[in-house]
Write an enzyme that holds these catalytic residues in place. Structure first.
Site, PDB file in Angstrom:
ATOM      1  N   ASP A   1       0.466 -10.339   2.191  1.00  0.00           N
ATOM      2  CA  ASP A   1       1.333 -11.203   1.742  1.00  0.00           C
ATOM      3  C   ASP A   1       2.288 -10.485   1.016  1.00  0.00           C
ATOM      4  O   ASP A   1       2.337  -9.422   0.635  1.00  0.00           O
ATOM      5  CB  ASP A   1       1.026 -12.483   1.068  1.00  0.00           C
ATOM      6  CG  ASP A   1       0.405 -12.292  -0.254  1.00  0.00           C
ATOM      7  OD1 ASP A   1       0.985 -12.585  -1.278  1.00  0.00           O
ATOM      8  OD2 ASP A   1      -0.546 -11.450  -0.317  1.00  0.00           O
TER       9      ASP A   1
ATOM     10  N   GLY B   1      -4.684  -7.120  -6.896  1.00  0.00           N
ATOM     11  CA  GLY B   1      -4.955  -6.995  -8.211  1.00  0.00           C
ATOM     12  C   GLY B   1      -3.631  -6.965  -9.076  1.00  0.00           C
ATOM     13  O   GLY B   1      -2.801  -7.468  -8.782  1.00  0.00           O
TER      14      GLY B   1
ATOM     15  N   SER C   1      -7.179 -13.318  -3.908  1.00  0.00           N
ATOM     16  CA  SER C   1      -7.502 -14.695  -4.216  1.00  0.00           C
ATOM     17  C   SER C   1      -7.495 -15.629  -2.823  1.00  0.00           C
ATOM     18  O   SER C   1      -8.204 -16.674  -2.947  1.00  0.00           O
ATOM     19  CB  SER C   1      -6.712 -15.145  -5.306  1.00  0.00           C
ATOM     20  OG  SER C   1      -5.456 -15.258  -4.819  1.00  0.00           O
TER      21      SER C   1
END
Length: 275
Positions: A54, A84, A166
């Site tokens: 993304d 990260g 995530s």
């Protein structure tokens, strides 16, 4: 039993919780967790590797950048997708890319994916996870196509499809349900797009568009962007109000005098300014 006289107790251990409570009672506050947001995906197919990511960079609950490039070029046939801390991923990949370029110049041949993985994991292991850099490395070399993941503390693994960040839980659901060993290029690109889009739509830290790179024997082909998942909406109403819509109750004009300043050129007597 002679080699391991003290067996660990079964069940969960809450020793660290007691330690943290004791430290806080003495005035030491425990550091809060760091929330990062990214969805990166890598898939091997019969002729190469496809990487997707993304393009949203966040700082807490603020979208700092809508077009962040998370696909880093390591060599002509090897790319690295980073998750990260944005600055850690950028600087680590930039530094390793320089080492790889020197290695290729000294050896006179293209570097292998295993060499890139070894260099990065040895560097990250020194800092024991304090560098927030989770990577997916994909590429094509003399031994074929390879796909590796490297955790921030230096551990790595090689699999035919990988996802990190995530939004990886939503992306994993798509990959595990649709991946097959001998996918063609178009089906692999569609799979990487859908897996990355699943992370974008189900994770607040991931968003904007899907960037993609295809790595084959011939080299690399980038798609920036490949698809825009979260496009900016169109305003439903008009917010341009004509002059006079808001009533002016009173008007007050305060005159402001501008002080005249004399401007002169520099002379030989003036000392140069230190910098």
């Amino acid at each position: 039993m002679s080699l391991c006289p003290d067996l660990p107790r079964p069940g969960f251990s809450f020793d660290n919780c007691k330690r943290n409570a004791a430290l806080e009672s003495r005035g030491y506050k425990s550091k809060g967790f760091v929330k990062t947001g990214t969805t990166i995906v890598g898939v091997c197919y019969k002729d190469g590797v496809v990487l997707g990511a993304d393009s949203r960079a966040t700082g807490g609950n603020i979208v700092a950048d809508k077009f962040c490039d998370k696909l880093h070029k390591m060599s002509n046939k090897i790319f690295c997708a980073g998750a990260g801390t944005a600055s850690d991923c950028d600087k680590v990949t930039e530094m390793i890319r320089g080492q790889i370029a020197l290695l290729e110049l000294n050896s006179g041949r293209d570097v292998r994916v295993a060499s890139v993985v070894r260099i990065i994991k040895q560097y990250l292991y020194r800092y024991q996870g304090h560098i927030g850099c989770a990577l997916i490395i994909g590429g094509y070399d003399a031994t074929g196509c390879h796909l590796h993941s490297i955790a921030p503390h230096g551990s790595s693994m090689e699999l035919p499809y990988l996802t990190m960040g995530s939004g990886s839980l939503a992306a994993t659901a798509v990959l595990e349900s649709r991946w097959k060993p001998d996918l063609d290029l178009e089906a692999t690109k569609k799979l990487v797009r859908d897996a990355t889009a699943a992370g974008i739509l189900n994770d607040l830290g991931s968003g904007s568009s899907v960037n993609m790179v295809v790595l084959t024997k011939k080299g690399n082909e980038t798609f920036y962007p490949y698809d825009i998942v979260c496009a900016k909406g169109v305003r439903s109403g008009l917010y341009d109000f004509p002059s006079g819509t808001t009533k002016v109750l009173r008007t007050k004009v305060i005159p402001y005098e501008i002080e005249k300043v004399e401007v002169r050129g520099a002379s030989e007597e003036d000392e140069p300014m230190d910098i």
